[in-house]
Design a protein around this motif. Sequence first.
Motif, PDB file in Angstrom:
ATOM      1  N   ARG A 196       6.437  -5.477  -7.380  1.00  0.00           N
ATOM      2  CA  ARG A 196       6.202  -4.034  -7.324  1.00  0.00           C
ATOM      3  C   ARG A 196       6.975  -3.435  -6.155  1.00  0.00           C
ATOM      4  O   ARG A 196       6.933  -3.963  -5.048  1.00  0.00           O
ATOM      5  N   ARG A 197       7.635  -2.303  -6.423  1.00  0.00           N
ATOM      6  CA  ARG A 197       8.363  -1.585  -5.371  1.00  0.00           C
ATOM      7  C   ARG A 197       7.954  -0.123  -5.441  1.00  0.00           C
ATOM      8  O   ARG A 197       8.244   0.578  -6.408  1.00  0.00           O
ATOM      9  N   TYR A 198       7.246   0.316  -4.418  1.00  0.00           N
ATOM     10  CA  TYR A 198       6.709   1.676  -4.366  1.00  0.00           C
ATOM     11  C   TYR A 198       7.656   2.592  -3.609  1.00  0.00           C
ATOM     12  O   TYR A 198       8.252   2.190  -2.607  1.00  0.00           O
ATOM     13  N   PRO A 199       7.769   3.828  -4.048  1.00  0.00           N
ATOM     14  CA  PRO A 199       8.574   4.789  -3.289  1.00  0.00           C
ATOM     15  C   PRO A 199       7.830   5.179  -1.998  1.00  0.00           C
ATOM     16  O   PRO A 199       6.615   5.012  -1.895  1.00  0.00           O
ATOM     17  N   GLU A 200       8.559   5.685  -1.049  1.00  0.00           N
ATOM     18  CA  GLU A 200       7.998   6.085   0.244  1.00  0.00           C
ATOM     19  C   GLU A 200       6.822   7.055   0.091  1.00  0.00           C
ATOM     20  O   GLU A 200       5.845   6.988   0.838  1.00  0.00           O
ATOM     21  N   GLU A 201       6.903   7.962  -0.893  1.00  0.00           N
ATOM     22  CA  GLU A 201       5.830   8.955  -1.063  1.00  0.00           C
ATOM     23  C   GLU A 201       4.499   8.333  -1.498  1.00  0.00           C
ATOM     24  O   GLU A 201       3.461   8.985  -1.461  1.00  0.00           O
ATOM     25  N   ALA A 202       4.525   7.048  -1.870  1.00  0.00           N
ATOM     26  CA  ALA A 202       3.274   6.371  -2.223  1.00  0.00           C
ATOM     27  C   ALA A 202       2.338   6.285  -1.019  1.00  0.00           C
ATOM     28  O   ALA A 202       1.116   6.289  -1.177  1.00  0.00           O
ATOM     29  N   VAL A 203       2.901   6.242   0.185  1.00  0.00           N
ATOM     30  CA  VAL A 203       2.067   6.197   1.392  1.00  0.00           C
ATOM     31  C   VAL A 203       1.195   7.451   1.465  1.00  0.00           C
ATOM     32  O   VAL A 203      -0.018   7.370   1.673  1.00  0.00           O
ATOM     33  N   ALA A 204       1.801   8.622   1.262  1.00  0.00           N
ATOM     34  CA  ALA A 204       1.037   9.881   1.298  1.00  0.00           C
ATOM     35  C   ALA A 204       0.030   9.932   0.157  1.00  0.00           C
ATOM     36  O   ALA A 204      -1.088  10.432   0.336  1.00  0.00           O
ATOM     37  N   LYS A 205       0.399   9.417  -1.001  1.00  0.00           N
ATOM     38  CA  LYS A 205      -0.521   9.428  -2.147  1.00  0.00           C
ATOM     39  C   LYS A 205      -1.743   8.567  -1.855  1.00  0.00           C
ATOM     40  O   LYS A 205      -2.871   8.939  -2.158  1.00  0.00           O
ATOM     41  N   VAL A 206      -1.525   7.396  -1.257  1.00  0.00           N
ATOM     42  CA  VAL A 206      -2.655   6.540  -0.879  1.00  0.00           C
ATOM     43  C   VAL A 206      -3.521   7.262   0.154  1.00  0.00           C
ATOM     44  O   VAL A 206      -4.755   7.218   0.081  1.00  0.00           O
ATOM     45  N   GLY A 207      -2.894   7.951   1.092  1.00  0.00           N
ATOM     46  CA  GLY A 207      -3.651   8.724   2.080  1.00  0.00           C
ATOM     47  C   GLY A 207      -4.518   9.779   1.414  1.00  0.00           C
ATOM     48  O   GLY A 207      -5.677   9.987   1.804  1.00  0.00           O
ATOM     49  N   LEU A 208      -3.985  10.431   0.402  1.00  0.00           N
ATOM     50  CA  LEU A 208      -4.751  11.440  -0.328  1.00  0.00           C
ATOM     51  C   LEU A 208      -5.918  10.800  -1.074  1.00  0.00           C
ATOM     52  O   LEU A 208      -7.028  11.327  -1.081  1.00  0.00           O
ATOM     53  N   ILE A 209      -5.673   9.651  -1.686  1.00  0.00           N
ATOM     54  CA  ILE A 209      -6.752   8.939  -2.387  1.00  0.00           C
ATOM     55  C   ILE A 209      -7.863   8.582  -1.396  1.00  0.00           C
ATOM     56  O   ILE A 209      -9.054   8.762  -1.688  1.00  0.00           O
ATOM     57  N   LEU A 210      -7.485   8.116  -0.213  1.00  0.00           N
ATOM     58  CA  LEU A 210      -8.483   7.782   0.802  1.00  0.00           C
ATOM     59  C   LEU A 210      -9.275   9.015   1.232  1.00  0.00           C
ATOM     60  O   LEU A 210     -10.498   8.948   1.400  1.00  0.00           O
ATOM     61  N   LEU A 211      -8.572  10.125   1.411  1.00  0.00           N
ATOM     62  CA  LEU A 211      -9.246  11.370   1.798  1.00  0.00           C
ATOM     63  C   LEU A 211     -10.237  11.810   0.725  1.00  0.00           C
ATOM     64  O   LEU A 211     -11.385  12.158   1.026  1.00  0.00           O
ATOM     65  N   LEU A 212      -9.809  11.782  -0.529  1.00  0.00           N
ATOM     66  CA  LEU A 212     -10.698  12.174  -1.627  1.00  0.00           C
ATOM     67  C   LEU A 212     -11.898  11.239  -1.720  1.00  0.00           C
ATOM     68  O   LEU A 212     -13.025  11.677  -1.934  1.00  0.00           O
ATOM     69  N   ARG A 213     -11.658   9.944  -1.540  1.00  0.00           N
ATOM     70  CA  ARG A 213     -12.761   8.974  -1.556  1.00  0.00           C
ATOM     71  C   ARG A 213     -13.739   9.253  -0.419  1.00  0.00           C
ATOM     72  O   ARG A 213     -14.956   9.269  -0.612  1.00  0.00           O
ATOM     73  N   ASP A 214     -13.202   9.486   0.781  1.00  0.00           N
ATOM     74  CA  ASP A 214     -14.059   9.757   1.935  1.00  0.00           C
ATOM     75  C   ASP A 214     -14.856  11.041   1.766  1.00  0.00           C
ATOM     76  O   ASP A 214     -15.964  11.160   2.295  1.00  0.00           O
ATOM     77  N   ALA A 215     -14.303  11.990   1.027  1.00  0.00           N
ATOM     78  CA  ALA A 215     -15.005  13.244   0.760  1.00  0.00           C
ATOM     79  C   ALA A 215     -16.057  13.070  -0.332  1.00  0.00           C
ATOM     80  O   ALA A 215     -16.819  13.994  -0.614  1.00  0.00           O
ATOM     81  N   GLY A 216     -16.094  11.883  -0.946  1.00  0.00           N
ATOM     82  CA  GLY A 216     -17.131  11.593  -1.919  1.00  0.00           C
ATOM     83  C   GLY A 216     -16.749  11.788  -3.368  1.00  0.00           C
ATOM     84  O   GLY A 216     -17.598  11.707  -4.248  1.00  0.00           O
ATOM     85  N   PHE A 217     -15.479  12.025  -3.639  1.00  0.00           N
ATOM     86  CA  PHE A 217     -15.056  12.203  -5.029  1.00  0.00           C
ATOM     87  C   PHE A 217     -15.049  10.855  -5.740  1.00  0.00           C
ATOM     88  O   PHE A 217     -14.596   9.850  -5.185  1.00  0.00           O
TER      89      PHE A 217
END
Length: 142
Positions: A41-62
Amino acid sequence: MAEPSLSIGELARRTGVAASALRYWEGQGLLPAPARVSGQRRYPEEAVAKVGLILLLRDAGFSLADQKALLASRAGDMQEWRRLARRKQAELDEQIAKAQAARDAIEHGLRCSHPDFRDCPNARSLVQARLTGLSLSEAHKH
């Protein structure tokens, strides 16, 4: 020049998320399936921000389903975001009210002058209210 890409291990290190979680999120459609180079698997650089967003949404309880809906919605389409955010906000308000009622009941128990909290008229009143089907929040208001 080729676009820089990250292995799953590199993405895991940069985001603090286990590779198994990244694979799971990929399988759930939260992360798009990355390109593969020699089977890796080779992820583009923007995957880092996407993972950060997923973490934020998870932490917010979504929930995962909510996260998927939010991530799949078109950029700039705020209607779905607002709908889910308002629903989550109402859920959080309810959780906060329950936690505050529990805290108030415990605080009263700590301040109560009765040697045994079970002898306290306030505690007895809460117990009776709970036995009639009221929630702690509702019982505490009575």
